[in-house]
Design a protein around this motif. Structure first.
Motif, PDB file in Angstrom:
ATOM      1  N   TYR A   6       0.841  -1.199   0.000  1.00 27.05           N
ATOM      2  CA  TYR A   6       0.000   0.000   0.000  1.00 27.05           C
ATOM      3  C   TYR A   6       0.876   1.250   0.000  1.00 27.05           C
ATOM      4  CZ  TYR A   6      -3.002   3.656   1.968  1.00 27.05           C
ATOM      5  OH  TYR A   6      -3.652   4.841   2.203  1.00 27.05           O
ATOM      6  N   ASN A  28      -6.246  -5.474   4.507  1.00 23.91           N
ATOM      7  CA  ASN A  28      -7.137  -4.311   4.427  1.00 23.91           C
ATOM      8  C   ASN A  28      -7.895  -4.326   3.108  1.00 23.91           C
ATOM      9  OD1 ASN A  28      -6.421  -2.968   6.914  1.00 23.91           O
ATOM     10  ND2 ASN A  28      -4.459  -2.478   5.960  1.00 23.91           N
ATOM     11  N   ARG A  29      -8.928  -3.463   3.021  1.00 23.51           N
ATOM     12  CA  ARG A  29      -9.681  -3.319   1.784  1.00 23.51           C
ATOM     13  C   ARG A  29      -9.448  -1.934   1.217  1.00 23.51           C
ATOM     14  NH1 ARG A  29     -15.392  -3.840   3.389  1.00 23.51           N
ATOM     15  NH2 ARG A  29     -15.821  -3.501   1.209  1.00 23.51           N
ATOM     16  N   TYR A  30      -9.337  -1.875  -0.112  1.00 25.62           N
ATOM     17  CA  TYR A  30      -9.040  -0.620  -0.799  1.00 25.62           C
ATOM     18  C   TYR A  30      -9.982  -0.412  -1.964  1.00 25.62           C
ATOM     19  CZ  TYR A  30      -4.637  -1.222   1.728  1.00 25.62           C
ATOM     20  OH  TYR A  30      -3.710  -1.414   2.705  1.00 25.62           O
ATOM     21  N   LEU A  39      -7.676   3.656   1.237  1.00 24.21           N
ATOM     22  CA  LEU A  39      -7.952   2.668   2.273  1.00 24.21           C
ATOM     23  C   LEU A  39      -9.402   2.840   2.706  1.00 24.21           C
ATOM     24  CD1 LEU A  39      -6.912   0.520   4.321  1.00 24.21           C
ATOM     25  CD2 LEU A  39      -6.280   2.427   5.814  1.00 24.21           C
ATOM     26  N   PRO A  42     -12.910   1.496   8.692  1.00 23.00           N
ATOM     27  CA  PRO A  42     -12.800   0.296   9.528  1.00 23.00           C
ATOM     28  C   PRO A  42     -13.833  -0.764   9.172  1.00 23.00           C
ATOM     29  CG  PRO A  42     -12.683   2.278  10.871  1.00 23.00           C
ATOM     30  CD  PRO A  42     -13.021   2.717   9.479  1.00 23.00           C
TER      31      PRO A  42
END
Length: 198
Positions: A6, A28-30, A39, A42
């Motif tokens: 990232y 994580n999710r992007y 990003l 939460p």
């Protein structure tokens, strides 16, 4: 080719779908917004996930003969530099060709975002502009602060807010006419009522 992190990717401009799809998985999710890697907020709350599940159930009961329904995470590839992960999407079965091996290649017929305090501005301003630009015919925003549903319908290149639904008002989609339920039904179907959550 070495997968980038990232931190490495945010320094590059523009970030494309191929770069995003080949980045190192850090848990994580992007999303890719106009060539910038973002990003996501939460992890969704239990209420958020329950609302997504209930909406998907309602759509499956009444619309699955005409539509294919997906919930996040799924990449909606609107362009090489615009990749979103809506909470829920519907694609008419006459358009199955946009369903690819890695994601959805183009605009779904209906996009639903469940907004929270972390995502409210993004959902109501930025994503509304993006989904209109790429021709999503109908966009719903479900606001968990008051359990309302805002219905936006595309008029040429911009959205008109056509209705705000609450409580037991029957939600009727302009695009997916098979859909028919209320926010009251959704709330009453939640496994834990919102006022009981700490």
């Amino acid at each position: 080719m070495k997968k980038k992190t990232y931190e490495e990717l945010i320094k590059e401009s523009p970030v494309t779908y191929d770069m995003y799809a080949n980045m190192e998985d850090d848990g994580n999710r992007y999303e890719v917004s106009d060539g910038a890697l973002e990003l996501m907020s939460p992890a969704p709350t239990p209420t958020h996930q329950s609302v997504v599940n209930e909406l998907q159930y309602k759509f499956n009961v009444s619309c699955r003969n005409d539509y294919i329904i997906y919930s996040s995470p799924i990449d909606v590839i609107l362009s090489a530099t615009e990749v979103r992960q809506p909470d829920l999407i519907m694609i008419h079965r006459s358009r199955v060709e946009i369903i690819g091996s890695k994601g959805i290649n183009g605009a779904p017929d209906l996009v639903v975002e469940i907004t929270s305090k972390h995502s409210r501005r993004q959902d109501k301003v930025q994503k509304r502009i993006v989904y209109a630009k790429y021709g999503v015919p109908e966009y719903w925003i479900v606001d968990l602060s008051n359990f309302t549903l805002e219905q936006y319908v595309l008029d040429r290149d911009r959205y008109d807010l056509t209705e705000v639904y609450a409580e037991d008002e029957t939600i009727r989609s302009k695009t997916a006419t098979c859909a028919s339920f209320s926010m009251g039904e959704i709330v009453r179907s939640l496994p834990v009522q919102p006022d009981k959550i700490n």
